[in-house]
Enzyme design. Structure first.
Site, PDB file in Angstrom:
ATOM      1  N   GLY A  50      -8.437   2.089  -1.916  1.00  0.00           N
ATOM      2  CA  GLY A  50      -8.704   1.834  -0.497  1.00  0.00           C
ATOM      3  C   GLY A  50      -7.727   0.838   0.081  1.00  0.00           C
TER       4      GLY A  50
ATOM      5  N   HIS B 267      -2.851 -10.372  33.223  1.00  0.00           N
ATOM      6  CA  HIS B 267      -4.193  -9.804  33.388  1.00  0.00           C
ATOM      7  C   HIS B 267      -4.086  -8.465  34.104  1.00  0.00           C
ATOM      8  CE1 HIS B 267      -8.481  -9.575  34.092  1.00  0.00           C
ATOM      9  NE2 HIS B 267      -8.207  -9.276  35.358  1.00  0.00           N
TER      10      HIS B 267
HETATM   11  P1  NAD Z   1      -2.128  -0.932  -2.382  1.00  0.00           P
HETATM   12  O1  NAD Z   1      -1.727  -1.764  -3.523  1.00  0.00           O
HETATM   13  O2  NAD Z   1      -2.082  -1.500  -1.022  1.00  0.00           O
HETATM   14  O3  NAD Z   1      -3.625  -0.414  -2.582  1.00  0.00           O
HETATM   15  C1  NAD Z   1      -4.057   0.228  -3.748  1.00  0.00           C
HETATM   16  C2  NAD Z   1      -5.548   0.006  -3.916  1.00  0.00           C
HETATM   17  O4  NAD Z   1      -5.993   0.800  -5.007  1.00  0.00           O
HETATM   18  C3  NAD Z   1      -5.910  -1.437  -4.252  1.00  0.00           C
HETATM   19  O5  NAD Z   1      -6.816  -1.918  -3.287  1.00  0.00           O
HETATM   20  C4  NAD Z   1      -6.499  -1.343  -5.665  1.00  0.00           C
HETATM   21  O6  NAD Z   1      -7.541  -2.258  -5.869  1.00  0.00           O
HETATM   22  C5  NAD Z   1      -6.982   0.094  -5.710  1.00  0.00           C
HETATM   23  N1  NAD Z   1      -7.083   0.667  -7.074  1.00  0.00           N
HETATM   24  C6  NAD Z   1      -6.155   0.613  -8.062  1.00  0.00           C
HETATM   25  N2  NAD Z   1      -6.585   1.279  -9.160  1.00  0.00           N
HETATM   26  C7  NAD Z   1      -7.818   1.787  -8.852  1.00  0.00           C
HETATM   27  C8  NAD Z   1      -8.770   2.572  -9.574  1.00  0.00           C
HETATM   28  N3  NAD Z   1      -8.568   2.989 -10.825  1.00  0.00           N
HETATM   29  N4  NAD Z   1      -9.932   2.905  -8.961  1.00  0.00           N
HETATM   30  C9  NAD Z   1     -10.157   2.495  -7.683  1.00  0.00           C
HETATM   31  N5  NAD Z   1      -9.288   1.761  -6.962  1.00  0.00           N
HETATM   32  C10 NAD Z   1      -8.128   1.412  -7.534  1.00  0.00           C
HETATM   33  O7  NAD Z   1      -1.228   0.385  -2.494  1.00  0.00           O
HETATM   34  P2  NAD Z   1      -1.055   1.663  -1.561  1.00  0.00           P
HETATM   35  O8  NAD Z   1      -2.123   1.739  -0.530  1.00  0.00           O
HETATM   36  O9  NAD Z   1      -0.865   2.793  -2.501  1.00  0.00           O
HETATM   37  O10 NAD Z   1       0.304   1.353  -0.827  1.00  0.00           O
HETATM   38  C11 NAD Z   1       1.523   1.133  -1.551  1.00  0.00           C
HETATM   39  C12 NAD Z   1       2.482   0.300  -0.756  1.00  0.00           C
HETATM   40  O11 NAD Z   1       2.943   0.982   0.406  1.00  0.00           O
HETATM   41  C13 NAD Z   1       1.862  -0.986  -0.290  1.00  0.00           C
HETATM   42  O12 NAD Z   1       2.681  -2.042  -0.715  1.00  0.00           O
HETATM   43  C14 NAD Z   1       1.825  -0.902   1.196  1.00  0.00           C
HETATM   44  O13 NAD Z   1       2.116  -2.146   1.793  1.00  0.00           O
HETATM   45  C15 NAD Z   1       2.902   0.121   1.521  1.00  0.00           C
HETATM   46  N6  NAD Z   1       2.471   0.832   2.739  1.00  0.00           N
HETATM   47  C16 NAD Z   1       2.444   0.172   3.918  1.00  0.00           C
HETATM   48  C17 NAD Z   1       1.965   0.802   5.049  1.00  0.00           C
HETATM   49  C18 NAD Z   1       1.925   0.063   6.330  1.00  0.00           C
HETATM   50  O14 NAD Z   1       2.546  -0.971   6.429  1.00  0.00           O
HETATM   51  N7  NAD Z   1       1.226   0.552   7.350  1.00  0.00           N
HETATM   52  C19 NAD Z   1       1.496   2.098   4.975  1.00  0.00           C
HETATM   53  C20 NAD Z   1       1.518   2.727   3.760  1.00  0.00           C
HETATM   54  C21 NAD Z   1       2.020   2.078   2.648  1.00  0.00           C
END
Ligand code: NAD
Ligand code: FAD
Length: 471
Positions: A185, A450
């Site tokens: 998530g 505003h």
């Molecule tokens: P993330 O690290 O943000 O989130 C991954 C989540 O998966 C974590 O909260 C973790 O606790 C959970 N997780 C891991 N293993 C798990 C399991 N076995 N079961 C359940 N939950 C589990 O990584 P992401 O969302 O894949 O994104 C990757 C990167 O891409 C990030 O660094 C993000 O900043 C970047 N990104 C940024 C944007 C944005 O800026 N809008 C958009 C997309 C991606």
């Protein structure tokens, strides 16, 4: 292979880190080449990341709004139909326009674009396997490694980008899955969950931690965001770990258990999105030929000036330390070129904003409450809800709040956290305030037009050291 030509700077990777460095180096008059294997410039961000995901987020939001949020605005529409193919086409138009734009900027700034896969032959020579066949090589007095990152796979699940997908499959599905299970998530999980839930999927997000959004998101904001996304139909299983998956039959089985051990469950899915993070990408780069090593998480090790232990080889963007964000990669690219051409550069890692492009958007900069508590910092908090903001009310878009955190003694802003309409644009003001060391009073005493959403920002600042006017 043809005779190797020597450049002032060779960049491996044409993503945000690589292409920005190439343009800045070209502008500084360096002879520069950028090697990219994808066949188009812009890297993950433009091709399969930021840009296509935001196209789908924008258009799926519009679709969802037309379906569910027009009557109370005095707009009556006839039959509304989703044309997923056309929605994907619109996405592709945005992507190709932008990636071609970078090719144009390369020409304008005299950057040589080499389409192929680069690998170190020695400390100054890169062998290139060309996309169109054949090989060449290029020599650089200086070399930047900007090879980015890739999705972390989930052990036991085979990614086919159709039924078991990463974000790359999630921006290209050809039909709306009936049941989508999202593992993780974090930002990717929630953005993609938003797209498909708006288009009609039943979405369940399984998250290991006790909050959505990843650890950077302020816990109070994360809680409120989860409530709002829940109202849109998304289901959440927090404090829950996916332990295994079985993709051997049509319906995929995802086994979960409580994060702290115990309660087990099995979820059925037509499509499973693996969004458990990304890892640095250095495969095939030939690092072993020059003795460069990565740390335990695969990141290239660098010093303050982005130098590896071989000083003329630098590394920037997702492949090295820090948040995996496009604008972070861009700042590093500019700084790394400046170190090269001027001897100094600068990135303030304490003031890099984060934005999650759900609806409402979530955006933040600086530290959150849980981090400040853990560090023992004394702080005060000011908040303002969008439900008390005139523009949000006129727009019938009143969910969310702005939260300021300032130093208890000096009022200097330590963090700003927003969930609400246009949070991603609004955080720019917060980032500027943080960068300039502003106090919340500085922001509150600055006139804001505003009626705008930004008045909620001003009033949250005001409520940090005094009382807000409208709440
Ligand atoms: P993330 O690290 O943000 O989130 C991954 C989540 O998966 C974590 O909260 C973790 O606790 C959970 N997780 C891991 N293993 C798990 C399991 N076995 N079961 C359940 N939950 C589990 O990584 P992401 O969302 O894949 O994104 C990757 C990167 O891409 C990030 O660094 C993000 O900043 C970047 N990104 C940024 C944007 C944005 O800026 N809008 C958009 C997309 C991606
Ligand atoms: P990349 O963009 O990954 O670029 C590296 C490039 O190097 C790639 O094109 C690759 O093909 C090339 N390459 C690798 N090895 C070689 C080699 N040996 N030879 C030649 N070329 C090579 N960030 C944000 O800030 N905002 C967002 O909204 C956002 N949304 C995202 C959504 C998704 C779905 C994903 C996956 C990511 C998102 N990100 C977002 C993160 C952002 O995409 C990355 O932080 C950014 O792309 C990093 O840039 P980079 O140049 O370091 O790496």
């Amino acid at each position: 292979a043809s005779e190797a030509e020597e450049k002032d700077l060779v960049i491996i990777g044409g993503g945000v880190a690589g292409y920005v460095a190439a343009i800045k180096a070209g502008q500084a008059g360096l002879k520069v080449a950028c090697i990219e294997k994808r066949g188009s410039l812009g890297g993950t961000c433009l091709n399969v990341g930021c840009i296509p995901s935001k196209s789908l987020l924008n258009n799926s939001h519009l679709y969802h709004q037309i379906l569910h949020d027009t009557k109370n605005r005095g707009i009556e529409v006839g039959e509304v139909k989703l044309n997923l193919e056309a929605m994907m086409k619109a996405k592709e138009t945005s992507v190709s326009g932008l990636t071609k734009g970078i090719e144009f900027l390369f020409k304008k700034n005299n950057v040589e674009y080499i389409k192929g896969t680069g690998a170190f032959q020695d400390e100054h020579t890169i062998a290139v396997n060309l996309v169109d066949g054949g090989e060449t090589s290029v020599k650089g007095k200086n070399i930047f490694i900007a090879t980015g990152s890739e999705a972390t796979p989930f052990p036991g699940l085979t990614i086919d980008e159709k039924k078991v997908i990463t974000s790359t499959g999630a921006i290209a599905l050809q039909e709306v899955p009936k049941k989508l299970v999202v593992i993780g998530g974090g930002i990717i999980g929630l953005e993609m969950a938003s797209v498909w839930s708006r288009l009609g999927s039943e979405v369940t997000v399984v998250e290991y931690l006790g909050q959505i959004g990843g650890p950077g998101m302020d816990a109070e904001i994360a809680k409120q965001t989860q409530k709002l996304l829940g109202k849109q139909g998304m289901k959440f299983k927090l404090n829950t770990k996916v332990v295994s998956g079985d993709d051997s039959s049509e319906t995929i089985k995802i086994s979960t258990e409580a994060a702290k051990g115990g309660k087990e469950d099995v979820l059925d899915a037509d499509v499973v999105l693996v969004a458990i993070g990304r890892r640095p990408y250095t495969a095939g780069l030939g690092l072993e030929n020059i003795g460069l090593e990565t740390d335990e998480r695969g990141r290239l090790i660098i010093d303050q000036e982005y130098r590896t232990k071989i000083p003329h080889i630098r590394s920037i963007g997702d492949v090295t330390f820090g948040p995996m964000l496009a604008h972070k990669a861009e700042e590093e690219a500019v700084a790394a070129v400046e170190y090269l051409t001027k001897g100094y550069g600068h990135v303030n890692y304490g003031a890099i904003p984060s934005v999650m492009y759900t609806h409402p958007e979530v955006a933040w900069v600086g530290q959150n409450e849980q981090e400040l508590k853990a560090a023992g910092v004394k702080y005060k908090v000011g908040t303002f809800p969008f439900s008390a903001n005139s523009r949000a009310k006129t727009n019938l878009d009143t969910e969310g709040m702005v939260k300021f955190i300032s130093d208890a003694n000096t009022d200097r802003i330590l963090g700003i956290h927003i969930v609400g309409p246009n949070a991603g644009e609004m955080i720019a003001e917060g980032t500027l305030a943080l960068e300039y060391g502003a106090s919340s009073e500085d922001v509150a005493r600055t006139s804001h037009a505003h009626p705008t959403l930004s008045e909620a920002f001003k009033e949250a600042a005001m409520s940090t050291y005094d009382k807000a006017i409208h709440y």
